[in-house]
Design a protein around this motif. Sequence first.
Motif, mmCIF file in Angstrom:
data_model
loop_
_atom_site.group_PDB
_atom_site.id
_atom_site.type_symbol
_atom_site.label_atom_id
_atom_site.label_comp_id
_atom_site.label_asym_id
_atom_site.label_seq_id
_atom_site.Cartn_x
_atom_site.Cartn_y
_atom_site.Cartn_z
ATOM 1 N N GLY A 14 0.806 -1.215 0.000
ATOM 2 C CA GLY A 14 0.000 0.000 0.000
ATOM 3 C C GLY A 14 0.834 1.256 0.000
ATOM 4 O O GLY A 14 0.414 2.286 0.543
ATOM 5 N N GLY A 15 2.032 1.186 -0.569
ATOM 6 C CA GLY A 15 2.885 2.356 -0.674
ATOM 7 C C GLY A 15 3.676 2.681 0.566
ATOM 8 O O GLY A 15 4.338 3.713 0.615
ATOM 9 N N GLN A 16 3.636 1.808 1.567
ATOM 10 C CA GLN A 16 4.348 2.131 2.797
ATOM 11 C C GLN A 16 5.229 0.975 3.260
ATOM 12 O O GLN A 16 4.993 -0.187 2.951
ATOM 13 C CB GLN A 16 3.380 2.526 3.913
ATOM 14 N N VAL A 17 6.274 1.324 3.995
ATOM 15 C CA VAL A 17 7.143 0.359 4.661
ATOM 16 C C VAL A 17 6.558 0.082 6.040
ATOM 17 O O VAL A 17 6.198 1.010 6.768
ATOM 18 C CB VAL A 17 8.568 0.915 4.800
ATOM 19 N N THR A 18 6.469 -1.198 6.401
ATOM 20 C CA THR A 18 5.949 -1.578 7.716
ATOM 21 C C THR A 18 6.912 -2.561 8.375
ATOM 22 O O THR A 18 7.303 -3.561 7.766
ATOM 23 C CB THR A 18 4.559 -2.228 7.614
ATOM 24 N N VAL A 19 7.295 -2.263 9.617
ATOM 25 C CA VAL A 19 8.154 -3.131 10.412
ATOM 26 C C VAL A 19 7.461 -3.361 11.746
ATOM 27 O O VAL A 19 6.889 -2.427 12.323
ATOM 28 C CB VAL A 19 9.545 -2.498 10.648
ATOM 29 N N GLU A 20 7.499 -4.600 12.234
ATOM 30 C CA GLU A 20 6.875 -4.913 13.518
ATOM 31 C C GLU A 20 7.857 -5.608 14.446
ATOM 32 O O GLU A 20 8.655 -6.448 14.009
ATOM 33 C CB GLU A 20 5.648 -5.808 13.325
ATOM 34 N N VAL A 21 7.792 -5.252 15.722
ATOM 35 C CA VAL A 21 8.525 -5.927 16.789
ATOM 36 C C VAL A 21 7.493 -6.430 17.782
ATOM 37 O O VAL A 21 6.663 -5.655 18.277
ATOM 38 C CB VAL A 21 9.515 -4.979 17.490
ATOM 39 N N GLU A 22 7.522 -7.729 18.073
ATOM 40 C CA GLU A 22 6.564 -8.321 19.004
ATOM 41 C C GLU A 22 7.281 -8.831 20.249
ATOM 42 O O GLU A 22 8.391 -9.367 20.172
ATOM 43 C CB GLU A 22 5.828 -9.493 18.353
ATOM 44 N N ASP A 23 6.620 -8.673 21.372
ATOM 45 C CA ASP A 23 7.061 -9.250 22.637
ATOM 46 C C ASP A 23 5.946 -10.190 23.108
ATOM 47 O O ASP A 23 5.094 -9.806 23.911
ATOM 48 C CB ASP A 23 7.317 -8.141 23.664
ATOM 49 N N PRO A 24 5.901 -11.430 22.588
ATOM 50 C CA PRO A 24 4.779 -12.323 22.912
ATOM 51 C C PRO A 24 4.610 -12.576 24.404
ATOM 52 O O PRO A 24 3.483 -12.698 24.890
ATOM 53 C CB PRO A 24 5.143 -13.620 22.173
ATOM 54 N N ALA A 25 5.707 -12.642 25.138
ATOM 55 C CA ALA A 25 5.608 -12.910 26.569
ATOM 56 C C ALA A 25 4.895 -11.785 27.310
ATOM 57 O O ALA A 25 4.286 -12.012 28.358
ATOM 58 C CB ALA A 25 6.993 -13.134 27.166
ATOM 59 N N ALA A 26 4.958 -10.583 26.758
ATOM 60 C CA ALA A 26 4.252 -9.448 27.355
ATOM 61 C C ALA A 26 2.921 -9.182 26.672
ATOM 62 O O ALA A 26 2.146 -8.337 27.137
ATOM 63 C CB ALA A 26 5.125 -8.190 27.290
#
Length: 352
Positions: A263-275
Amino acid sequence: MAAALDIVTLRAEAPADRPGFVEARILPGRGMMLLQARLRLPSGEVVDGLFAPEDPAAEFGGADDFAGNKAFAFGGAVLVPYANRIRGEPIGDAREIEAVVDGRRVRLPRNWGGKAAGAEQYAMHGLILDRAVPYEQPTPGRLAGRLDAGDFGGRWPGQLAFDLEWGLEAGVLTLAIRAHNTGDEAVPLGVGFHPYMALPSGDRRQARLRLPARMRTEVNDYDEVLPTGRLLPTAGGPYDFSDGRALGELYLDDCFTDLVRTGGQVTVEVEDPAAGVGYRFTSTSPHVKAVQVYAPPDKAFVVVEPQFNLADPFGGVWDSGVDTGIARLEPGQSLTYDCQLTAFAVGNRTRG
């Protein structure tokens, strides 16, 4: 004019049914860096979203703070007119290098480098880390500043001015930087943002990264962290984060490029599943060509740096056909860098 430790606090309500940012603390006297962003969880608990010291005043001003280095040791620094590293020749005993930038020689602060004996020293993360930015806070959730940088005291070819704005609304934190060429010649430009995202669980090994990028820049080692000029495919290897994967024991201080846009954008995700919480970075700027990720296995943070340029963008290691990400503004031209930071519940995401 902002003093170095004037802290401006932005506040806003966040939706009750998902994690959201409710407070942001900005230091206009340190190049408009983000000191802290506090996050409210659906349980009502408020946690620190960034890694930062309890007493920032104790961090600034010492020998380690040369050229504003402490601004990128925690929180979230704003990086202009270049992000990442620029190499050059040391100038005697001065803490400077002479670098070639777009064919022109400039003197930059020699403010970073490898720790091993004989390691190369270089310029790092721009020229506003310790600059004060005049500002105003028109609303509780908005902070705006204007920096007429010129040629940064003779350190950069060309003339630049920057409008910088932080916003906090409905749990979403935004940074916008509009750069203007105020001179009469073309000027090169790199922009970046350097936030240390805290992992509330304290367990970095189970943290997950999703970063759709086809290439990673090879570096000589993880001490100097200098590019070799080779771009390595990420697909199928340990640095393939396209669909998200746990960091485990993998050491990261790597620059990813050939970014996949949706969609024309850069997306980065960081997940902390334990939290049960994650962070999402999005940028619509077409000039964001790279994302540097710094994540030592023994630290409870992940640094995600959306930026225009690769490391050492003017260096001779790059083939002429490689786009190193530096933008160029003609006289009178402007461009915008944007980064939006949101939070989501892991396992029950609400995507915006």
